[in-house]
Design a protein around this motif. Structure first.
Motif, short mmCIF file in Angstrom:
data_model
loop_
_atom_site.label_atom_id
_atom_site.label_comp_id
_atom_site.label_asym_id
_atom_site.label_seq_id
_atom_site.Cartn_x
_atom_site.Cartn_y
_atom_site.Cartn_z
N ASN A 17 0.83 -1.21 0.00
CA ASN A 17 0.00 0.00 0.00
C ASN A 17 0.86 1.26 0.00
O ASN A 17 0.52 2.27 0.60
CB ASN A 17 -0.99 -0.01 1.18
CG ASN A 17 -2.07 1.05 1.09
OD1 ASN A 17 -2.43 1.64 2.09
ND2 ASN A 17 -2.60 1.29 -0.09
N SER A 21 -1.43 0.48 -5.20
CA SER A 21 -2.81 0.76 -4.77
C SER A 21 -3.05 2.23 -4.43
O SER A 21 -4.09 2.77 -4.80
CB SER A 21 -3.26 -0.17 -3.64
OG SER A 21 -2.46 -0.07 -2.50
N SER A 44 -7.81 2.38 -0.63
CA SER A 44 -6.74 1.44 -0.93
C SER A 44 -6.21 0.83 0.36
O SER A 44 -6.35 1.42 1.44
CB SER A 44 -5.60 2.11 -1.70
OG SER A 44 -4.90 3.02 -0.89
N GLY A 46 -3.20 -2.59 1.72
CA GLY A 46 -2.18 -3.56 1.34
C GLY A 46 -2.35 -4.87 2.08
O GLY A 46 -2.89 -4.89 3.19
#
Length: 157
Positions: A17, A21, A44, A46
């Motif tokens: 992330n 993203s 977003s 991760g």
């Protein structure tokens, strides 16, 4: 127009992330704004993010060169609650998709998980630019921009 209509949540997921993203999130928000489309929240996360990490320097520089800002981004790790709350979940790779499918606790959630390219009718992964130079990040940006433009066109609201 029904003012009580729920907002659609689009969630982009990569590994840390800090590159793909957050770039995807910013690109999607910008494209939606340019199209005057409201009612879509873009987030977003991760799969293995270091909490509160900033976007990578190269990601910030490439995005800034496009007039986009990642300076305020802070990494977050995906949670089961985020998976359940999102309406569409787009990963950068097949491996990330498979990890999220394992993490999801119900079929309704699993049915919302796609790779970004799969969602747009394409195949393959969006390669991770982490640790590489700005040229690789710029190529990633271009791939994301094209795929996200296609993805947004597929979202009906």
């Amino acid at each position: 127009m029904d003012q009580t209509k729920r907002q659609l949540t689009l969630l982009f997921v990569c590994t840390g992330n800090t590159c793909r993203s957050p770039m995807a999130q910013t690109i999607a928000r910008t494209l939606l704004e340019e199209q005057g489309r409201k009612g879509i929240q873009v987030l977003s996360a991760g799969t293995f993010a270091w909490k509160e990490s900033p976007a990578s320097l190269q990601a910030r520089q490439v995005m800034l060169a496009q007039g986009l800002n990642l300076e305020d981004h802070r990494a977050t790790t995906i949670t089961e609650a985020q998976l359940q709350q999102a309406d569409i979940i787009l990963t950068m790779t097949q491996n990330q998709k498979e990890l999220l499918l394992e993490m999801a606790t119900d079929d309704t959630t699993r049915a919302k998980i796609f790779t970004l390219r799969e969602f747009t009718g394409d195949s393959g992964d969006i390669a991770d630019p982490f640790g590489q130079d700005e040229t690789v990040y710029y190529q990633c940006y271009k791939e994301l921009q094209a795929s996200i433009a296609n993805a947004i066109n597929r979202i009906q609201m």
